[in-house]
Structure formats: structure tokens, C-alpha cells
Design a protein around this motif. Structure first.
Motif, short mmCIF file in Angstrom:
data_model
loop_
_atom_site.label_atom_id
_atom_site.label_comp_id
_atom_site.label_asym_id
_atom_site.label_seq_id
_atom_site.Cartn_x
_atom_site.Cartn_y
_atom_site.Cartn_z
N LEU A 130 0.83 -1.20 0.00
CA LEU A 130 0.00 0.00 0.00
C LEU A 130 0.87 1.26 0.00
N LEU A 131 1.95 1.24 0.77
CA LEU A 131 2.85 2.39 0.79
C LEU A 131 3.54 2.57 -0.54
N GLU A 132 3.91 1.47 -1.18
CA GLU A 132 4.53 1.55 -2.50
C GLU A 132 3.58 2.12 -3.54
N SER A 133 2.28 1.95 -3.32
CA SER A 133 1.30 2.48 -4.27
C SER A 133 1.12 3.98 -4.11
N GLY A 134 1.75 4.56 -3.08
CA GLY A 134 1.65 6.00 -2.86
C GLY A 134 0.72 6.41 -1.74
N ALA A 135 0.28 5.47 -0.91
CA ALA A 135 -0.63 5.80 0.19
C ALA A 135 0.01 6.80 1.14
N GLU A 136 -0.70 7.89 1.39
CA GLU A 136 -0.21 8.92 2.31
C GLU A 136 -0.69 8.69 3.74
N GLY A 137 -1.64 7.80 3.91
CA GLY A 137 -2.16 7.45 5.22
C GLY A 137 -2.78 6.07 5.13
N LEU A 138 -3.01 5.43 6.28
CA LEU A 138 -3.47 4.04 6.30
C LEU A 138 -4.63 3.85 7.26
N LEU A 139 -5.61 3.08 6.82
CA LEU A 139 -6.68 2.58 7.67
C LEU A 139 -6.41 1.10 7.86
N LEU A 140 -6.22 0.66 9.10
CA LEU A 140 -5.68 -0.66 9.36
C LEU A 140 -6.60 -1.53 10.22
N ALA A 141 -6.97 -2.68 9.68
CA ALA A 141 -7.65 -3.73 10.45
C ALA A 141 -6.80 -4.98 10.30
N PRO A 142 -5.65 -5.03 10.98
CA PRO A 142 -4.74 -6.18 10.80
C PRO A 142 -5.39 -7.46 11.27
#
Length: 367
Positions: A130-142
Motif C-alpha cells: 500500500l505504501l509503494e502504491s503512494g498511500a499517504e495514510g493508512l486505515l488498518l484492520a490487521p
């Protein structure tokens, strides 16, 4: 003396200009000797203020068209990319995704989905993508919960971008992810609403059949213990609807155990989740027990409960609202002050009463 945030941000803007007006964020961090996570946060603040633009890992002085800048009527998240990590699709998290997607569309942002099943290490792999795709922030349900294996979840404390935990929370005040925002359903309150409904119908003993492989499942079990104690209800031993190997318990065996509990006087059953609950009425009928005449049944999740025969009374966590609220909170952190206090928000589930509980127990047909 430590550099102030405003001094860092002035230095960042100057450095971007010195490096030709467009530079990779990682190169900028190396050039300034500032941790990448700090630079990302400062860049997010500068982007929200219209002093820089950012796209796919690059920081630029080539600012967007003034007609689309902050305060011009443009959507507040226009051009931003946000990653969403969930453990599965096809049931509970579909509505969470839908809520986040609607909020992202309204904000003019791009939502990128990652799916990491309940397996150690997969969460981190998907977050990296997701970070490699350019995500500037993350919503996480690990899938792997911080309380299950703290060492495997340590990566939550090293994220280079702002993040919000969705339907998850750190198990301890200093555990992995404890410094992240968190938005989810108050499952303990949801269970209490189910137990209160049973109690109003005259039931003095309630059986729980539940999974144990997710944050929701653990909160349902905790809510059952707390709620039953508060209401003075008897609690037979919990029936595990998953085997120790993680496979679903044979539904025939589960039905046998519920029938045995009914024979001992417990005629109210709370089942987590819908898929397990929907299979029970025909299996119980084969054992001479009808829902709701002999067994009052409430499902937890309310994804498919209304489609059962009979339609199941169910606790409905506000899944869509959780997704939307999590996105909105992340956008605030990206666009305004990344140093604002950590938020912990719990939205209350509702009980949707259908036909699987019947009337008061003293009016039910005796077996």
C-alpha cells in the motif's frame, strides 16, 4: 536545542526548491537528516496548507491549480491516496469498506485496498504494498491482533505515515499501536443490549456460542462475561464455534451441545457470528427444538441474519459508519495538525429485533 515544527517545515520547503522543485520524500529526508516519519508528517501539514504538493512518493513545489486549492471549494482530500487493510472480504468488512469508500469519494481521495488474511507476517507485506502504491495514510484492520503476538505487531509503531486502527485497538496502554488513532464498534455494549433483551423476555440463563479468532470475537466474549455479571444471568460454559486448529466446529456437534443446554434449562442463545447462527435453526429442528418456540436465538454481526428462516434478531455493529468515521479522522490528521491528540472512538451497535426470540419465556411453548 531541538528544532521546532515550523522551522522544520520552512527547511523542507527551502530544500525542495534547492533540489529542483520536485524530489522523492526519502531523498528529502536523507538530505535533511530528519527521520522519514517526521518528514512525512511535516509534508502532510504543508500539503494541507497548500505550500507543497505530493504524489506517489514525490514532494513538489508545482502546486495544484489555485482554483482547486484549499478554501476554493475543492474536496478536502482531493488528490490524496489512502490505503485500507482488512483481513477478509465477503462478510463483515464489506460494509466497513463501503463506508470508507463513500467518505473517500466525497473527499475526492483515492482508496487502495489491501487484504491480509489471519496469518503472521501478511499484514506487514500488504502494508508495504500500500505504501509503494503512494498511500499517504493508512486505515488498518490487521488480521493478527496486537494482543495476540506483540512482537509480530511491532511494525505498527514504525509506520512512516499517519494511520488509524479500524475495529482494532492495542491490548495495553504501551503495546503495539497504542499511539495510533482507533475507531471501532463498542462490541461489549452490543452484547449487553442482547443480554438485556433476553432478560426482558424472562430468561435467567444465556448460552454463548462464539468464535475466538478476531478482535470482535474477543470483545463479544468479554462483553458476555461483563454483561451477564451486571444483569445477574447464569452463564453455561461458552461453546467454541471454531476448533483449536481454527476450523469451524462441526455444526451438528454445536447443535447437539445447544440441545443439551436447553435440556438443562438454558433456552436463550447468543451466537457469533451470522454464518454460524443461520445454520442452527434447521439443525435444532431436527432435534425437536424450534426457534423461537423452544430456543430464543440472537446473532451477532447482522450481515445475513435477516435472511434466515426465521429472520434472526441480531446485534448490528455500525460497520459502514466505522469505515466512514475512520477515513474522516485520518483525513483530519493528514490535512490539519498531525500532532493533534490520539483519538479513541467507539460507536454503539444496535439490536435489530426480528422473530427468532419470540415473546416472554413464560408464554413460550414448553418442550
Amino acid at each position: 536545542m531541538a528544532m521546532s515544527g515550523e522551522e522544520r517545515r520552512r527547511l523542507i520547503v527551502t530544500a525542495v526548491g534547492d533540489l529542483g522543485g520536485r524530489v522523492r520524500l526519502t531523498e528529502l529526508a536523507d538530505r535533511l537528516g530528519i527521520p522519514a516519519v517526521t518528514v512525512r508528517r511535516d509534508v502532510a501539514t504543508l500539503t494541507g496548507a497548500g505550500r507543497l504538493s505530493r504524489s506517489h512518493g514525490f514532494v513538489s513545489l508545482d502546486l495544484p491549480d489555485p482554483g482547486r486549492g484549499p478554501g476554493s471549494g475543492a474536496a478536502p482530500g482531493a488528490g490524496r491516496s489512502v490505503g485500507l487493510l482488512v483481513p477478509s472480504v465477503g462478510s463483515y468488512f464489506d460494509e466497513v469498506i463501503a463506508g470508507a469508500r463513500e467518505a473517500a469519494d466525497a473527499a475526492g481521495a483515492r482508496l487502495v485496498l489491501g487484504i491480509a488474511p489471519y496469518a503472521a507476517g501478511e499484514d506487514r507485506v500488504q502494508v508495504a504494498r500500500l505504501l509503494e502504491s503512494g498511500a499517504e495514510g493508512l486505515l488498518l484492520a490487521p488480521g493478527l491482533l496486537p494482543g495476540q503476538d506483540p512482537e509480530s505487531c511491532a511494525w505498527l509503531d514504525d509506520l512512516p505515515v499517519p494511520a488509524v486502527l479500524v475495529e482494532r485497538r492495542s491490548a495495553t496502554a504501551d503495546g503495539p499501536g497504542a499511539r495510533l488513532d482507533a475507531i471501532g464498534s463498542d462490541h461489549r455494549h452490543g452484547v449487553l443490549s442482547a443480554l438485556r433483551h433476553f432478560a426482558r423476555l424472562g430468561h435467567e440463563s444465556v448460552l454463548l456460542a462464539a468464535r475466538g479468532d478476531s478482535w470482535t470475537a474477543q470483545e463479544v466474549r468479554a462483553g458476555y462475561r461483563e454483561g451477564a455479571r451486571l444483569l445477574g444471568l447464569r452463564t453455561p460454559p461458552v461453546l467454541d464455534s471454531l476448533s483449536p486448529s481454527g476450523l469451524p466446529t462441526d455444526p451438528e456437534l454445536l447443535a447437539d451441545r445447544i440441545a443439551a443446554a436447553v435440556g438443562e434449562g438454558t433456552r436463550a442463545v447468543l451466537v457469533h457470528n451470522d454464518q454460524d447462527a443461520i445454520r442452527l435453526p434447521p439443525l435444532l429442528r431436527a432435534r425437536g427444538l424450534r426457534v423461537p418456540e423452544h430456543v430464543a436465538l440472537i446473532a451477532y454481526d447482522d450481515v445475513f441474519a435477516a435472511l434466515a428462516a426465521p429472520p434472526l434478531t441480531a446485534v448490528a455493529p455500525p460497520k459502514r459508519a466505522v469505515g466512514a468515521a475512520a477515513f474522516d479522522l485520518l483525513l483530519r490528521r493528514l490535512a490539519t495538525d498531525p500532532e493533534m491528540p490520539v483519538h479513541r472512538t467507539a460507536l454503539l451497535p444496535v439490536l435489530r429485533v426480528r422473530t427468532s426470540c419470540g415473546g416472554r419465556r413464560d408464554a413460550q411453548t414448553r418442550r
